[in-house]
Design a protein around this motif. Structure first.
Motif, PDB file in Angstrom:
ATOM      1  N   ALA A 139       0.818  -1.210   0.000  1.00 60.73           N
ATOM      2  CA  ALA A 139       0.000   0.000   0.000  1.00 60.73           C
ATOM      3  C   ALA A 139       0.855   1.264   0.000  1.00 60.73           C
ATOM      4  O   ALA A 139       0.461   2.293  -0.555  1.00 60.73           O
ATOM      5  N   THR A 140       2.035   1.181   0.610  1.00 56.70           N
ATOM      6  CA  THR A 140       2.899   2.344   0.785  1.00 56.70           C
ATOM      7  C   THR A 140       3.884   2.532  -0.361  1.00 56.70           C
ATOM      8  O   THR A 140       4.304   3.651  -0.658  1.00 56.70           O
ATOM      9  N   SER A 141       4.255   1.442  -1.023  1.00 55.86           N
ATOM     10  CA  SER A 141       5.307   1.497  -2.047  1.00 55.86           C
ATOM     11  C   SER A 141       4.988   2.478  -3.164  1.00 55.86           C
ATOM     12  O   SER A 141       5.882   3.167  -3.671  1.00 55.86           O
ATOM     13  N   SER A 142       3.720   2.556  -3.562  1.00 54.43           N
ATOM     14  CA  SER A 142       3.369   3.457  -4.655  1.00 54.43           C
ATOM     15  C   SER A 142       3.568   4.918  -4.266  1.00 54.43           C
ATOM     16  O   SER A 142       3.941   5.748  -5.108  1.00 54.43           O
ATOM     17  N   PHE A 143       3.355   5.239  -2.985  1.00 51.81           N
ATOM     18  CA  PHE A 143       3.558   6.605  -2.514  1.00 51.81           C
ATOM     19  C   PHE A 143       5.042   6.953  -2.498  1.00 51.81           C
ATOM     20  O   PHE A 143       5.442   8.062  -2.870  1.00 51.81           O
ATOM     21  N   LEU A 144       5.864   5.994  -2.072  1.00 49.14           N
ATOM     22  CA  LEU A 144       7.303   6.215  -2.084  1.00 49.14           C
ATOM     23  C   LEU A 144       7.810   6.322  -3.520  1.00 49.14           C
ATOM     24  O   LEU A 144       8.623   7.204  -3.834  1.00 49.14           O
ATOM     25  N   ALA A 145       7.339   5.447  -4.392  1.00 56.48           N
ATOM     26  CA  ALA A 145       7.792   5.466  -5.786  1.00 56.48           C
ATOM     27  C   ALA A 145       7.438   6.784  -6.468  1.00 56.48           C
ATOM     28  O   ALA A 145       8.240   7.328  -7.241  1.00 56.48           O
ATOM     29  N   GLU A 146       6.253   7.313  -6.184  1.00 61.85           N
ATOM     30  CA  GLU A 146       5.848   8.582  -6.780  1.00 61.85           C
ATOM     31  C   GLU A 146       6.705   9.730  -6.253  1.00 61.85           C
ATOM     32  O   GLU A 146       7.107  10.623  -7.021  1.00 61.85           O
ATOM     33  N   ALA A 147       7.012   9.706  -4.950  1.00 58.53           N
ATOM     34  CA  ALA A 147       7.888  10.735  -4.384  1.00 58.53           C
ATOM     35  C   ALA A 147       9.281  10.643  -4.994  1.00 58.53           C
ATOM     36  O   ALA A 147       9.920  11.674  -5.278  1.00 58.53           O
ATOM     37  N   ARG A 178      15.091  10.427  -1.294  1.00 58.70           N
ATOM     38  CA  ARG A 178      16.147   9.545  -1.782  1.00 58.70           C
ATOM     39  C   ARG A 178      15.561   8.421  -2.632  1.00 58.70           C
ATOM     40  O   ARG A 178      14.449   7.950  -2.396  1.00 58.70           O
ATOM     41  N   LYS A 179      16.350   7.960  -3.604  1.00 56.49           N
ATOM     42  CA  LYS A 179      15.850   6.996  -4.568  1.00 56.49           C
ATOM     43  C   LYS A 179      16.385   5.578  -4.350  1.00 56.49           C
ATOM     44  O   LYS A 179      16.042   4.674  -5.103  1.00 56.49           O
ATOM     45  N   ASP A 180      17.222   5.411  -3.358  1.00 59.03           N
ATOM     46  CA  ASP A 180      17.865   4.099  -3.185  1.00 59.03           C
ATOM     47  C   ASP A 180      17.146   3.206  -2.187  1.00 59.03           C
ATOM     48  O   ASP A 180      17.694   2.205  -1.737  1.00 59.03           O
ATOM     49  N   VAL A 181      15.920   3.545  -1.816  1.00 63.22           N
ATOM     50  CA  VAL A 181      15.105   2.705  -0.944  1.00 63.22           C
ATOM     51  C   VAL A 181      14.031   2.042  -1.792  1.00 63.22           C
ATOM     52  O   VAL A 181      13.154   2.710  -2.345  1.00 63.22           O
ATOM     53  N   GLY A 182      14.131   0.712  -1.934  1.00 57.92           N
ATOM     54  CA  GLY A 182      13.157  -0.031  -2.715  1.00 57.92           C
ATOM     55  C   GLY A 182      12.158  -0.753  -1.829  1.00 57.92           C
ATOM     56  O   GLY A 182      12.196  -0.627  -0.596  1.00 57.92           O
ATOM     57  N   PRO A 183      11.268  -1.534  -2.422  1.00 55.59           N
ATOM     58  CA  PRO A 183      10.233  -2.240  -1.652  1.00 55.59           C
ATOM     59  C   PRO A 183      10.790  -3.164  -0.572  1.00 55.59           C
ATOM     60  O   PRO A 183      10.202  -3.266   0.508  1.00 55.59           O
ATOM     61  N   ASP A 184      11.916  -3.843  -0.847  1.00 51.24           N
ATOM     62  CA  ASP A 184      12.467  -4.756   0.154  1.00 51.24           C
ATOM     63  C   ASP A 184      12.931  -4.003   1.398  1.00 51.24           C
ATOM     64  O   ASP A 184      12.650  -4.418   2.527  1.00 51.24           O
ATOM     65  N   GLU A 185      13.639  -2.894   1.176  1.00 48.34           N
ATOM     66  CA  GLU A 185      14.102  -2.132   2.340  1.00 48.34           C
ATOM     67  C   GLU A 185      12.939  -1.438   3.029  1.00 48.34           C
ATOM     68  O   GLU A 185      12.918  -1.322   4.261  1.00 48.34           O
ATOM     69  N   LEU A 186      11.959  -0.985   2.247  1.00 45.57           N
ATOM     70  CA  LEU A 186      10.776  -0.380   2.853  1.00 45.57           C
ATOM     71  C   LEU A 186      10.075  -1.387   3.753  1.00 45.57           C
ATOM     72  O   LEU A 186       9.613  -1.040   4.849  1.00 45.57           O
ATOM     73  N   HIS A 187      10.012  -2.648   3.306  1.00 49.46           N
ATOM     74  CA  HIS A 187       9.406  -3.696   4.126  1.00 49.46           C
ATOM     75  C   HIS A 187      10.162  -3.846   5.450  1.00 49.46           C
ATOM     76  O   HIS A 187       9.546  -3.979   6.519  1.00 49.46           O
ATOM     77  N   SER A 220      13.329  12.481   7.659  1.00 48.76           N
ATOM     78  CA  SER A 220      14.787  12.473   7.752  1.00 48.76           C
ATOM     79  C   SER A 220      15.359  11.188   7.159  1.00 48.76           C
ATOM     80  O   SER A 220      16.339  11.217   6.396  1.00 48.76           O
ATOM     81  N   ALA A 221      14.763  10.028   7.498  1.00 42.23           N
ATOM     82  CA  ALA A 221      15.283   8.750   7.048  1.00 42.23           C
ATOM     83  C   ALA A 221      15.262   8.624   5.534  1.00 42.23           C
ATOM     84  O   ALA A 221      16.183   8.057   4.925  1.00 42.23           O
ATOM     85  N   LEU A 222      14.222   9.166   4.905  1.00 41.53           N
ATOM     86  CA  LEU A 222      14.075   9.063   3.455  1.00 41.53           C
ATOM     87  C   LEU A 222      14.557  10.323   2.741  1.00 41.53           C
ATOM     88  O   LEU A 222      14.413  10.432   1.513  1.00 41.53           O
ATOM     89  N   ALA A 223      15.124  11.255   3.511  1.00 44.48           N
ATOM     90  CA  ALA A 223      15.707  12.480   2.953  1.00 44.48           C
ATOM     91  C   ALA A 223      14.721  13.252   2.062  1.00 44.48           C
ATOM     92  O   ALA A 223      15.045  13.625   0.923  1.00 44.48           O
ATOM     93  N   PHE A 224      13.524  13.485   2.585  1.00 44.84           N
ATOM     94  CA  PHE A 224      12.553  14.264   1.840  1.00 44.84           C
ATOM     95  C   PHE A 224      13.023  15.723   1.724  1.00 44.84           C
ATOM     96  O   PHE A 224      13.611  16.272   2.664  1.00 44.84           O
TER      97      PHE A 224
END
Length: 207
Positions: free
Chosen positions: A137-145, A152-161, A199-203
């Motif tokens: 449910a969250t991955s699409s929001f991160l991918a769009e951001a 930051r772009k180096d966090v994928g679904p596995d690390e998000l999990h 901070s963690a995702l460097a928005f």
């Protein structure tokens, strides 16, 4: 004609909930559940095929409500959000977190059953499966951001999990340890300070 006893089902479910909470699924006995509900084993088997089906019946409503909330929150299209709205999705808002704790606390016993007493049922991996649902449910929001260069772009679904697993563990644990509501409230405030997604995702900070 005999009048159906409509009090039987609630009694069985209440007795089963108590038995599962006290003994866990594997050690709970149908005999003990029947005794607690003051029904015969025949009456129980007319309604449930066995112990697992009974366990699932006990937690069914809570599971439905959990997944309904996840689907409701995940059904929004992140492409329709402004940059500010998309970044705000990652706020650790105290009122929203308190809503989650209240929602789960209102379903306290069933949530504890799913977390600690489900070994041997289809919900044995509930903790992992629930995080997996939220990751999707969250991955699409991160991918769009990430597509908009908002974080930051180096966090994928596995690390998000993995990150969401750590986050939800801080929510699971007070239920596992049977915190009072007052302790839950204080714990919620601590969790809001502990997890800083921005901070963690460097928005980016928008003007």
């Amino acid at each position: 004609m005999a009048v159906p006893d409509h009090s039987i089902d609630p009694r069985i479910l209440a007795s089963a909930r108590k038995e599962f909470l006290e003994k866990g699924f594997e050690k709970a006995s149908l005999k003990g559940i029947c005794q607690g509900a003051d029904v015969t084993t025949g009456a129980l088997y007319k309604r449930y095929k066995g112990k697992e089906e009974l366990f699932c019946a006990v937690v069914e409503q809570t599971v439905k409500e959990l997944y309904a909330v996840a689907n409701e929150r995940g059904d929004r299209d992140p492409r329709e959000l402004s940059d500010v709205e998309l970044i705000k999705c990652w706020d650790m808002d105290g009122s929203d977190m308190m809503w989650w704790f209240q929602f789960l606390y209102d379903r306290h016993d069933d949530f504890v059953l799913l977390l600690t007493c489900a070994e041997g049922t289809r919900y044995s991996n509930f903790q992992h499966d629930w995080v997996e649902v939220l990751t999707k449910a969250t991955s699409s929001f991160l991918a769009e951001a990430q597509r908009r260069n908002l974080c930051r772009k180096d966090v994928g679904p596995d690390e998000l999990h993995i990150l969401l697993t750590a986050f939800w563990t801080t929510i699971y644990e007070p239920f596992i340890h049977r915190f009072t509501w007052e302790q839950m409230e204080e714990h919620c405030r601590i969790v809001c300070h502990l997890f800083d997604w921005h901070s963690a995702l460097a928005f980016r900070i928008l003007e």
